[in-house]
Design an enzyme around this catalytic site. Structure first.
Site, mmCIF file in Angstrom:
data_model
loop_
_atom_site.group_PDB
_atom_site.id
_atom_site.type_symbol
_atom_site.label_atom_id
_atom_site.label_comp_id
_atom_site.label_asym_id
_atom_site.label_seq_id
_atom_site.Cartn_x
_atom_site.Cartn_y
_atom_site.Cartn_z
ATOM 1 N N GLN A 60 33.031 36.597 42.212
ATOM 2 C CA GLN A 60 33.283 38.044 42.212
ATOM 3 C C GLN A 60 32.655 38.683 40.975
ATOM 4 O O GLN A 60 32.885 38.240 39.845
ATOM 5 C CB GLN A 60 34.766 38.379 42.232
ATOM 6 C CG GLN A 60 34.908 39.885 42.456
ATOM 7 C CD GLN A 60 36.309 40.427 42.299
ATOM 8 O OE1 GLN A 60 36.932 40.279 41.259
ATOM 9 N NE2 GLN A 60 36.796 41.078 43.334
ATOM 10 N N CYS A 90 39.755 46.927 41.492
ATOM 11 C CA CYS A 90 40.557 46.739 40.269
ATOM 12 C C CYS A 90 40.717 48.068 39.537
ATOM 13 O O CYS A 90 39.725 48.737 39.235
ATOM 14 C CB CYS A 90 39.875 45.715 39.370
ATOM 15 S SG CYS A 90 40.760 45.511 37.835
ATOM 16 N N ASN A 201 44.384 41.863 52.625
ATOM 17 C CA ASN A 201 44.955 41.326 51.377
ATOM 18 C C ASN A 201 46.113 42.217 50.937
ATOM 19 O O ASN A 201 46.144 43.400 51.221
ATOM 20 C CB ASN A 201 43.856 41.295 50.286
ATOM 21 C CG ASN A 201 44.425 41.037 48.891
ATOM 22 O OD1 ASN A 201 44.305 41.881 48.001
ATOM 23 N ND2 ASN A 201 45.037 39.905 48.690
ATOM 24 N N GLY A 202 47.063 41.604 50.248
ATOM 25 C CA GLY A 202 48.194 42.342 49.661
ATOM 26 C C GLY A 202 49.518 41.946 50.272
ATOM 27 O O GLY A 202 49.747 42.159 51.463
ATOM 28 N N GLY A 203 50.374 41.344 49.459
ATOM 29 C CA GLY A 203 51.752 41.086 49.892
ATOM 30 C C GLY A 203 51.915 40.018 50.954
ATOM 31 O O GLY A 203 52.968 39.945 51.580
ATOM 32 N N GLY A 223 46.953 36.220 47.284
ATOM 33 C CA GLY A 223 46.830 36.306 45.827
ATOM 34 C C GLY A 223 47.977 35.616 45.117
ATOM 35 O O GLY A 223 48.019 34.395 45.019
#
Ligand SMILES: Cc1cc2nc3c(=O)[nH]c(=O)nc-3n(C[C@H](O)[C@H](O)[C@H](O)COP(=O)(O)O)c2cc1C
Length: 325
Positions: A60, A90, A201-203, A223
């Protein structure tokens, strides 16, 4: 359906990725974000070196200059990475000062130019990780405009953290928790752009959540749960790739060997640089706390993983042998 472990600064360094690879032989692993400045002016080996076993591996990048990103992407390709990903998600102040990360979502034309320049420089896939929107922008038109412009120049894979990022007022940590998750928008994005590869993505912290997203996106990126509860990776591997669960002794043996080898070749490496990523290994197990404490309090030594495991085992077997267990 593909699964990956997210890029996480200070967490997904090469030692962490080696550990995750033992647990998850098939998932795509991401590096921490590396800025173009660090690669162009800094120590490339320090930022790019990895163990071949970490493949498949995505680098990345953080940056906003098409020229610097192209150079950095080429370094990544030459080093043997399988994918280059551009960070457009970010929200930290440091990243905003450099005008990259999530604030790039407000400049889709610039992102398109960056992606084009990277695509021209390398043969491996160039992908984007973004949020669903930033600040006061209305989510759907904002996200759609962004994805449309970037996909028009030939980018086909987007990893979408299903939250807005607030560039002012929330810390990066708050920006990972406070803005509400909107999975439905990511599912709809996939429906409306069926030819793109859309990753959620997320949670994502349970198999239940994965099952509810199954078939509605092309991939899922994990993540914090991967880091804090690494056995979750083995559950995903087992359920979705049919990989047998690894034996804990094999993980310990493999990581001990890795630590000893790394200490031989990297003179300034401290054992805790490696072991710190393993603290979550026995999360929820009896003796898990003993393991964590042992890793943080044992004097640093090449055999500290074995020693911490012995401490864990004696606590764990004491529980099994006690009359109340
Ligand atoms: C410690 C930490 C560092 C992170 N660093 C990065 C990073 O370098 N690049 C990036 O795109 N996202 C970064 N993220 C965000 C994650 O990649 C991911 O998008 C976010 O944690 C949401 O996924 P999760 O809920 O599964 O954790 C970071 C997250 C954490 C917790």
């Amino acid at each position: 359906m593909e699964f990956s472990v997210a890029p996480m600064m200070d967490w997904t360094d090469r030692h962490c990725r080696y550990f995750h690879r033992i647990l998850a032989p098939n998932m795509l692993l991401y590096t921490e974000m590396v800025t173009t400045g660090a690669l162009i002016f800094g120590d490339k080996s320090r930022h790019l070196d990895f163990n071949k076993k970490e493949h498949p591996l995505a680098l990345q990048l953080g940056g906003s200059s098409p020229e610097d990103l192209a150079k950095s992407a080429k370094f990544g390709e030459d080093w043997g990475y399988n994918e280059i990903n551009l960070n457009c998600g970010c929200p930290s102040n440091r990243v905003q000062k450099g005008s990259f990360g999530a604030c790039l979502m407000a400049e889709p034309d610039l992102v398109a130019a960056c992606i084009k320049s990277m695509q021209d420089a390398v043969k491996i896939p160039v992908t984007v990780k973004c949020r669903i929107a930033i600040d006061d922008f209305e989510e759907e038109p904002f996200l759609y405009d962004f994805i449309k412009k970037i996909s028009d120049i030939g980018c086909t894979t987007f990893i979408v953290h299903a939250r807005k990022a607030w560039l002012k007022g929330l810390s990066p940590k708050e920006n990972r928790d406070i803005p509400p998750l909107n999975y439905d928008l990511v599912f709809k994005l996939k429906e409306d752009f069926p030819n793109l590869s859309i990753h959620l993505n997320g949670g994502v912290t349970s198999r239940g959540i994965i099952n509810s997203a199954y078939g509605k996106v092309d991939g899922i990126m994990i993540g914090r749960e991967a880091y804090q509860n690494p056995w979750f990776l083995t559950e995903i591997e087992n359920e979705f790739y049919g990989t047998p669960f690894p034996h804990e002794e094999v993980i310990i043996e493999n990581m001990s060997k890795y630590l000893k080898n790394m200490l031989k070749t990297q003179t300034n490496l401290r054992p805790r640089n490696v072991t710190r990523h393993m603290t979550g290994l026995f999360k929820g197990a009896y003796g898990g706390k003993t393991w964590r404490q042992a890793l943080s309090t044992l004097p640093e030594s090449p055999d500290m993983i074995e020693k911490a495991y012995e401490a864990y085992l004696s606590k764990n077997s004491a529980a099994h042998n006690s009359p109340s267990a």
